[in-house]
Design an enzyme around this catalytic site. Structure first.
Site, PDB file in Angstrom:
ATOM      1  N   ALA A  32       6.462  -1.636  -0.530  1.00 52.64           N
ATOM      2  CA  ALA A  32       6.616  -1.824  -1.984  1.00 52.64           C
ATOM      3  C   ALA A  32       7.845  -2.707  -2.217  1.00 52.64           C
ATOM      4  O   ALA A  32       8.752  -2.368  -2.985  1.00 52.64           O
ATOM      5  CB  ALA A  32       6.720  -0.480  -2.697  1.00 52.64           C
ATOM      6  N   HIS A  34      10.702  -5.388  -3.037  1.00 51.23           N
ATOM      7  CA  HIS A  34      11.212  -6.078  -4.222  1.00 51.23           C
ATOM      8  C   HIS A  34      12.371  -6.970  -3.767  1.00 51.23           C
ATOM      9  O   HIS A  34      12.685  -7.029  -2.559  1.00 51.23           O
ATOM     10  CB  HIS A  34      11.647  -5.064  -5.292  1.00 51.23           C
ATOM     11  CG  HIS A  34      12.561  -3.997  -4.766  1.00 51.23           C
ATOM     12  ND1 HIS A  34      13.835  -4.259  -4.311  1.00 51.23           N
ATOM     13  CD2 HIS A  34      12.367  -2.667  -4.575  1.00 51.23           C
ATOM     14  CE1 HIS A  34      14.400  -3.143  -3.914  1.00 51.23           C
ATOM     15  NE2 HIS A  34      13.520  -2.160  -4.038  1.00 51.23           N
ATOM     16  N   HIS A  37      14.872  -5.747  -1.121  1.00 50.70           N
ATOM     17  CA  HIS A  37      14.469  -5.818   0.302  1.00 50.70           C
ATOM     18  C   HIS A  37      14.562  -7.262   0.811  1.00 50.70           C
ATOM     19  O   HIS A  37      14.978  -7.502   1.943  1.00 50.70           O
ATOM     20  CB  HIS A  37      13.015  -5.349   0.479  1.00 50.70           C
ATOM     21  CG  HIS A  37      12.781  -3.914   0.110  1.00 50.70           C
ATOM     22  ND1 HIS A  37      12.095  -3.545  -1.016  1.00 50.70           N
ATOM     23  CD2 HIS A  37      13.145  -2.770   0.736  1.00 50.70           C
ATOM     24  CE1 HIS A  37      12.027  -2.226  -1.073  1.00 50.70           C
ATOM     25  NE2 HIS A  37      12.659  -1.733  -0.027  1.00 50.70           N
ATOM     26  N   GLY A 149      20.326  -1.181   2.382  1.00 50.39           N
ATOM     27  CA  GLY A 149      20.800  -1.426   1.021  1.00 50.39           C
ATOM     28  C   GLY A 149      21.821  -0.374   0.606  1.00 50.39           C
ATOM     29  O   GLY A 149      21.646   0.821   0.878  1.00 50.39           O
ATOM     30  N   ASP A 152      21.136   2.985  -1.634  1.00 46.44           N
ATOM     31  CA  ASP A 152      21.035   4.305  -1.000  1.00 46.44           C
ATOM     32  C   ASP A 152      22.310   4.510  -0.189  1.00 46.44           C
ATOM     33  O   ASP A 152      22.290   4.531   1.048  1.00 46.44           O
ATOM     34  CB  ASP A 152      19.792   4.360  -0.099  1.00 46.44           C
ATOM     35  CG  ASP A 152      18.519   4.250  -0.911  1.00 46.44           C
ATOM     36  OD1 ASP A 152      18.324   5.067  -1.813  1.00 46.44           O
ATOM     37  OD2 ASP A 152      17.733   3.311  -0.671  1.00 46.44           O
TER      38      ASP A 152
HETATM   39  O1  PAF Z   1      15.491   3.311   2.628  1.00 43.84           O
HETATM   40  C1  PAF Z   1      14.304   3.412   3.022  1.00 43.84           C
HETATM   41  O2  PAF Z   1      13.429   2.682   2.586  1.00 43.84           O
HETATM   42  C2  PAF Z   1      13.947   4.481   4.037  1.00 43.84           C
HETATM   43  O3  PAF Z   1      14.692   5.631   3.846  1.00 43.84           O
HETATM   44  C3  PAF Z   1      14.074   3.993   5.497  1.00 43.84           C
HETATM   45  C4  PAF Z   1      15.494   3.638   5.853  1.00 43.84           C
HETATM   46  C5  PAF Z   1      13.173   2.785   5.706  1.00 43.84           C
HETATM   47  C6  PAF Z   1      13.607   5.096   6.447  1.00 43.84           C
HETATM   48  O4  PAF Z   1      12.289   5.464   6.214  1.00 43.84           O
END
Ligand code: PAF
Length: 280
Positions: A32, A34, A37, A149, A152
């Protein structure tokens, strides 16, 4: 762009790029995709010679099975978006290669401090699942550097602390949160918000920014109480809003207890859980 749909295909792709002699950057994602990413992949391409991006919606990190089911899956659009970047390999791991039946489901690691607060507290088991999948992905990809990122932020700290226990040579780098023009942090979960909710969601970053701007001139409890009241008035169900030490996420009572701060927030808007933070 090569697409690998199994560990053996990943190894073949890495071999054909002679990755073992090159600096490999890795961006794990749950798809998904955006612009946040894409910023990670671009940063990896700036710093590394070979870039791998994985897409895997990891069931073990969802404490709510309904949330896992509802998580957006947009593989075709994700492939298209990644083909526009300087990434080299898109890796779609197989569930059974990350979670072999003959292996314990979760790896044996804990971080008592970080697993007990905020995301760890409100999403029991979440970080066990994240650390498990990330370390197993590291074993598959064997990168030199991995990019996460800072939206998080707690996940970034957890992974930064966990990685040296398993892979002392992998470097963990954080990449700044990407926001839209109104300040809303980009998130795959935003796809579940309608137009009105997207406008409403901007309140979270506005509250955090206000806290960061006020900083040590105002006392912490007042800033937190005002922020929570604003979120409530805008219809949010707030799980946490706290001002912390950016090093370890200790919730602060007084400003002098830390040198670098972070305001963290998780709040629901019509059943969609959003998180954001501001470093200051
Ligand atoms: O941040 C995320 O998208 C997920 O927690 C990760 C690091 C890909 C692990 O599944």
């Amino acid at each position: 762009m090569r697409i690998a749909r199994s560990l053996s295909e990943l190894k073949n792709s890495l071999d054909s790029l002679q990755a073992s002699q090159k600096k490999v950057g890795f961006v794990p994602t749950m798809g998904a995709l955006h612009s946040g990413h894409i910023a990670l992949v671009n940063e990896a391409a700036r710093q590394c010679e070979v870039v791998v991006c994985s897409i895997f919606v990891n069931p073990t990190q969802f404490n709510d099975p309904a949330d896992f089911e509802k998580y957006p899956r947009t593989d075709e659009a994700d492939i298209e978006a990644l083909c526009e970047t300087r990434g080299d390999i898109i890796y779609f791991p197989k569930y059974e290669e990350l979670y072999p039946a003959n292996q314990a489901k979760l790896i044996d690691y804990t971080d008592e401090e970080l697993y007990a607060v905020f995301e760890g507290k409100f999403r029991p088991g979440h970080f066990q699942g994240v650390v498990t999948v990330v370390m197993r992905l590291f074993a598959h990809v064997q990168p030199n550097v991995a990019f996460f990122g800072l939206k998080d932020y707690q996940q970034f700290l957890v992974i930064q602390r966990a990685t040296p226990h398993f892979f002392p040579n992998i470097e963990i780098k954080g990449v700044a949160t990407v926001r839209n023009n109104e300040g809303l942090a980009l998130s795959s979960r935003n796809k579940r918000l309608n137009e009105t909710e997207l406008v409403q969601a901007q309140t979270i970053s506005a509250v955090l920014k206000k806290i960061a701007t006020a900083g040590p001139a105002t006392d912490i409890a007042t800033l937190e109480a005002e922020g929570k009241a604003t979120l409530q008035a805008k219809g949010f169900d707030t799980e946490y809003l706290a001002i912390c030490n950016a090093k370890n996420l200790h919730h602060l009572a007084n400003w002098h207890e830390a040198e670098n701060y972070i305001a963290v927030c998780a709040a629901y808007i019509n059943g969609v859980r959003l998180i954001d933070n501001y470093l200051f």
